[in-house]
Design a protein around this motif. Structure first.
Motif, PDB file in Angstrom:
ATOM      1  N   GLY A 102     -13.584   1.156  -6.175  1.00 20.81           N
ATOM      2  CA  GLY A 102     -12.427   1.855  -5.632  1.00 20.81           C
ATOM      3  C   GLY A 102     -12.700   2.623  -4.358  1.00 20.81           C
ATOM      4  N   VAL A 103     -13.875   3.237  -4.264  1.00 27.80           N
ATOM      5  CA  VAL A 103     -14.137   4.109  -3.112  1.00 27.80           C
ATOM      6  C   VAL A 103     -14.762   3.378  -1.921  1.00 27.80           C
ATOM      7  CG1 VAL A 103     -14.400   6.113  -4.632  1.00 27.80           C
ATOM      8  CG2 VAL A 103     -16.443   4.848  -3.894  1.00 27.80           C
ATOM      9  N   ASP A 152      -7.211  -2.176  -6.447  1.00 28.51           N
ATOM     10  CA  ASP A 152      -6.418  -3.396  -6.623  1.00 28.51           C
ATOM     11  C   ASP A 152      -6.804  -4.452  -5.600  1.00 28.51           C
ATOM     12  OD1 ASP A 152      -5.064  -2.324  -8.739  1.00 28.51           O
ATOM     13  OD2 ASP A 152      -3.313  -1.697  -7.591  1.00 28.51           O
ATOM     14  N   GLU A 153      -7.029  -4.010  -4.361  1.00 26.72           N
ATOM     15  CA  GLU A 153      -7.414  -4.945  -3.309  1.00 26.72           C
ATOM     16  C   GLU A 153      -8.788  -5.547  -3.595  1.00 26.72           C
ATOM     17  OE1 GLU A 153      -7.098  -7.154   0.184  1.00 26.72           O
ATOM     18  OE2 GLU A 153      -5.581  -5.947  -0.858  1.00 26.72           O
ATOM     19  N   LYS A 154      -9.722  -4.700  -4.023  1.00 28.91           N
ATOM     20  CA  LYS A 154     -11.086  -5.164  -4.284  1.00 28.91           C
ATOM     21  C   LYS A 154     -11.120  -6.148  -5.457  1.00 28.91           C
ATOM     22  CE  LYS A 154     -14.472  -3.787  -2.654  1.00 28.91           C
ATOM     23  NZ  LYS A 154     -15.515  -2.831  -3.062  1.00 28.91           N
ATOM     24  N   ARG A 155     -10.301  -5.883  -6.464  1.00 33.53           N
ATOM     25  CA  ARG A 155     -10.347  -6.717  -7.667  1.00 33.53           C
ATOM     26  C   ARG A 155      -9.261  -7.785  -7.704  1.00 33.53           C
ATOM     27  NH1 ARG A 155     -12.282  -2.607 -12.531  1.00 33.53           N
ATOM     28  NH2 ARG A 155     -14.337  -2.198 -11.631  1.00 33.53           N
ATOM     29  N   GLY A 156      -8.597  -7.947  -6.553  1.00 33.59           N
ATOM     30  CA  GLY A 156      -7.636  -9.045  -6.457  1.00 33.59           C
ATOM     31  C   GLY A 156      -6.302  -8.794  -7.102  1.00 33.59           C
ATOM     32  N   GLY A 157      -5.981  -7.500  -7.333  1.00 33.43           N
ATOM     33  CA  GLY A 157      -4.690  -7.182  -7.929  1.00 33.43           C
ATOM     34  C   GLY A 157      -3.623  -7.062  -6.882  1.00 33.43           C
ATOM     35  N   ALA A 158      -2.501  -6.575  -7.294  1.00 31.70           N
ATOM     36  CA  ALA A 158      -1.380  -6.378  -6.374  1.00 31.70           C
ATOM     37  C   ALA A 158      -1.543  -5.021  -5.728  1.00 31.70           C
ATOM     38  CB  ALA A 158      -0.057  -6.448  -7.124  1.00 31.70           C
ATOM     39  N   ALA A 159      -2.059  -4.993  -4.519  1.00 34.50           N
ATOM     40  CA  ALA A 159      -2.322  -3.747  -3.830  1.00 34.50           C
ATOM     41  C   ALA A 159      -1.040  -3.072  -3.431  1.00 34.50           C
ATOM     42  CB  ALA A 159      -3.167  -4.015  -2.571  1.00 34.50           C
ATOM     43  N   THR A 160      -1.110  -1.739  -3.365  1.00 32.44           N
ATOM     44  CA  THR A 160       0.036  -0.958  -2.933  1.00 32.44           C
ATOM     45  C   THR A 160       0.359  -1.284  -1.486  1.00 32.44           C
ATOM     46  OG1 THR A 160      -0.670   0.824  -4.389  1.00 32.44           O
ATOM     47  CG2 THR A 160       0.929   1.391  -2.685  1.00 32.44           C
ATOM     48  N   THR A 161       1.644  -1.409  -1.178  1.00 38.49           N
ATOM     49  CA  THR A 161       2.059  -1.720   0.187  1.00 38.49           C
ATOM     50  C   THR A 161       2.011  -0.487   1.051  1.00 38.49           C
ATOM     51  OG1 THR A 161       3.513  -3.459  -0.620  1.00 38.49           O
ATOM     52  CG2 THR A 161       3.940  -2.635   1.600  1.00 38.49           C
ATOM     53  N   TYR A 162       1.392  -0.619   2.201  1.00 40.19           N
ATOM     54  CA  TYR A 162       1.292   0.490   3.127  1.00 40.19           C
ATOM     55  C   TYR A 162       2.230   0.272   4.294  1.00 40.19           C
ATOM     56  CZ  TYR A 162      -2.699   2.175   0.592  1.00 40.19           C
ATOM     57  OH  TYR A 162      -3.532   2.667  -0.392  1.00 40.19           O
TER      58      TYR A 162
END
Length: 231
Positions: free
Chosen positions: A164-165, A221-231
């Motif tokens: 995460g970090v 989410d991005e690292k583990r291929g999930g649905a990342a929060t939209t920025y």
């Protein structure tokens, strides 16, 4: 992300009430117990931001708030113990080096050993600074994962925390949180002399915890291929 974070405390049906309650609890922290209610509220922010909530939580279910606050305090305490251990080791090396180097030039062996300890002392001090900086960077991620999983053990889930970090999303959120804390926090601190700044400081805390929670979740989410929060 920054605009969302700054507007986050003002979203919802009763933002003024939430800020008033948070500010009053901040004023009452001299009585200790309100600290845990505030900590519990910050846990809710981390949890909500991690799941994509656009509105801040309310001050309700005070028993749960207290429990969450006590858990976050426990996590903080455990993290602080790591820093204290490093500090103790560095202090011990510094102390030993000072004692041995104080033997004077006549005592060449002692002076030599003292010099070695002095070098180790400097290296130890630099290590301590590095650890403090690393903890300051990683700790919000630990808090966020604890809030997401509602488990103290999750705060020390090394693989998840690292995932995460070590992301650009978390880095950006962390930097923004530091900037907001320094700039708006300084302004609110100056205004604290007329009380209104206390409510400003609470607002700043809400913004920073939102950034930590959102940045950690998006990065994970991005690292583990999930649905990342939209920025």
């Amino acid at each position: 992300m920054l605009s969302d974070a700054l507007s986050y405390p003002l979203n919802g049906d009763s933002p003024l009430r939430t800020i008033l309650v948070g500010g009053l609890l901040s004023l009452l922290t001299v009585f200790v117990i309100p600290v845990f209610f505030l900590q519990g509220y910050y846990v809710r922010i981390l949890r909500g931001a991690s799941s994509g909530d656009s509105e801040p939580p309310t001050f309700s279910d005070w028993g749960d708030l207290l429990v969450d606050g006590l858990k976050l305090f426990a996590v903080n305490l455990l993290v602080s113990l790591v820093v204290l251990v490093v500090m103790f080791v560095v202090a011990a090396i510094f102390g030993a080096g000072s004692l041995l180097s104080g033997a004077g030039p006549a005592a060449d062996p002692g002076a030599g050993v003292g010099g070695i300890f002095a070098v180790f002392g400097v290296l130890g001090f630099l290590l301590f600074v590095a650890v403090v900086l690393a903890v300051g960077f990683v700790a919000p991620g630990m808090f966020a994962n604890f809030a997401r999983e509602d488990s103290i053990a999750a705060a020390f889930d090394v693989s998840t925390i690292i995932d995460g970090v070590t992301t650009s999303e978390y880095l950006v959120a962390w930097v923004l949180a530091v900037v907001v804390g320094l700039v708006l926090g300084s302004i609110a601190s100056l205004l604290s002399v007329v009380v209104v700044g206390i409510f400003g400081l609470f607002y700043v805390q809400v913004v920073t915890y939102y950034l930590f929670g959102r940045g950690f979740a998006a990065g994970l989410d991005e690292k583990r291929g999930g649905a990342a929060t939209t920025y």
